[in-house]
Design a protein around this motif. Structure first.
Motif, PDB file in Angstrom:
ATOM      1  N   GLY A 163       0.801  -1.111   0.033  1.00  0.00           N
ATOM      2  CA  GLY A 163       0.119  -0.207   0.126  1.00  0.00           C
ATOM      3  C   GLY A 163       1.017   1.041   0.154  1.00  0.00           C
ATOM      4  O   GLY A 163       1.028   1.772  -0.993  1.00  0.00           O
ATOM      5  N   THR A 205      -2.340  -0.177  -5.021  1.00  0.00           N
ATOM      6  CA  THR A 205      -2.545  -1.024  -3.894  1.00  0.00           C
ATOM      7  C   THR A 205      -2.711  -2.462  -4.201  1.00  0.00           C
ATOM      8  O   THR A 205      -3.368  -2.696  -5.085  1.00  0.00           O
ATOM      9  CB  THR A 205      -3.797  -0.661  -3.109  1.00  0.00           C
ATOM     10  OG1 THR A 205      -3.756   0.830  -2.856  1.00  0.00           O
ATOM     11  CG2 THR A 205      -3.976  -1.337  -1.820  1.00  0.00           C
ATOM     12  N   GLU A 223      -5.792   3.811   1.345  1.00  0.00           N
ATOM     13  CA  GLU A 223      -5.641   3.074   0.259  1.00  0.00           C
ATOM     14  C   GLU A 223      -6.897   2.470  -0.403  1.00  0.00           C
ATOM     15  O   GLU A 223      -6.955   2.093  -1.576  1.00  0.00           O
ATOM     16  CB  GLU A 223      -4.829   1.816   0.541  1.00  0.00           C
ATOM     17  CG  GLU A 223      -3.346   2.424   0.908  1.00  0.00           C
ATOM     18  CD  GLU A 223      -2.361   2.901  -0.224  1.00  0.00           C
ATOM     19  OE1 GLU A 223      -2.711   2.352  -1.401  1.00  0.00           O
ATOM     20  OE2 GLU A 223      -1.557   3.862   0.114  1.00  0.00           O
TER      21      GLU A 223
END
Length: 298
Positions: free
Chosen positions: A162, A168, A207
């Motif tokens: 992340g 991500t 994220e």
């Protein structure tokens, strides 16, 4: 997690007689008026297992379904209707242990003739779907062993997936958060904060987004402090305009035998007001009296 009944506000009723309770409920619900206090006196002071026995004896003695009669004389809200209640799915699957999840899956199949996993897959999508399906297997490690080196590696993996890269790696979050035991994950979260200089919750918020963010945050918060997670669920169900009745009722009923005393304590710590007083001041439905009873009082 506390053992059943040890930190709950509802415990097995001494001198329990399901036939007598069934008769009391029938008397309270028949005729022109409804004796709500009598109904609450029975239902709010019996465990789930005892209520199930009352339900069976009620049907045997009167040839009627107790829950149908209750719906006929009260305005209780039942969690049903069109659409998918993602918050409910997340809450239940992120907070129940393996045995509870397997029982839920089996009961779902019995009641609806469908597989829970199939319905999850049909009503959700992408990584959110995969997280829910993973949780619905009821296969999380439930040991208490903490592997120090593995915890550091897991923390590094989450950081690499992340904060340290563009984009991500959501699968990495799933493979750690949905599988490791709570003791191990709490150590992972400690190590993560040292590496990333921020809490894992902050990273998930940064994220992820939408339902996936909500699901992963629910997992993290349950692993950190489950009573605090439920205290927040209760607070959010009551604050602001209106009340999220389904969430409020579900949490109060499902936790009253398990950890309601801990939830009350966390609620007071987090919001500076007792759960009892919050319910008393912010709820107005027919269920208010029974929720006050389940809260265990001031």
């Amino acid at each position: 997690m506390a053992a059943l009944g040890q930190r709950g506000t509802v415990r097995e009723f001494s001198g329990f007689n399901p036939q007598e309770d069934a008769a009391k409920l029938r008397k309270a619900m028949k005729g022109f008026g409804t004796d709500e206090d009598a109904i609450i006196e029975v239902l709010a002071k019996r465990t789930i297992a005892q209520r199930q026995q009352i339900k069976l004896d009620y049907k045997t003695a009167f040839g009627r379904v107790q829950t149908d009669d209750l719906r006929g004389v009260t305005n209780c809200v039942c969690p049903q209707g069109a659409g998918t209640d993602e918050g409910c799915l997340i809450e239940i699957l992120a907070s129940r242990n393996n045995q509870e999840i397997r029982k839920i899956v089996a009961t779902y199949k019995k009641e609806f003739g469908k597989n829970l996993e199939d319905d999850i897959s049909g009503d959700t999508s992408h990584m959110f779907q995969r997280v829910l399906v993973s949780l619905a297997t009821g296969n999380r490690d439930e040991g208490n062993h903490v592997n120090e080196e593995q915890a550091k590696q897991d923390a590094q993996t989450l950081f690499q997936a992340g904060e340290k890269q563009w984009g991500t790696d959501e699968v990495a979050f799933l493979s750690i958060l949905c599988i490791r035991n709570p003791y191990h994950l709490r150590r992972v979260f400690e190590d993560y904060k040292k590496i990333a200089n921020k809490d894992i919750e902050a990273s998930v918020k940064g994220e992820m987004s939408g339902s996936l963010e909500n699901a992963l945050l629910a997992i993290v918060r349950n692993m950190k402090n489950q009573p605090a997670y439920f205290a927040e669920r209760l607070y959010k169900s009551m604050k602001g305009a209106g009340t999220e009745d389904n969430t409020l009722i579900r949490v109060m009923v499902s936790r009253c035998e398990i950890d309601m005393l801990d939830i009350r304590q966390e609620f007071q710590r987090m919001y500076g007001k007792s759960l009892y007083s919050f319910i008393k001041g912010d709820c107005s439905g027919d269920y208010k009296k029974i929720l006050l009873q389940l809260s265990g009082g001031e």
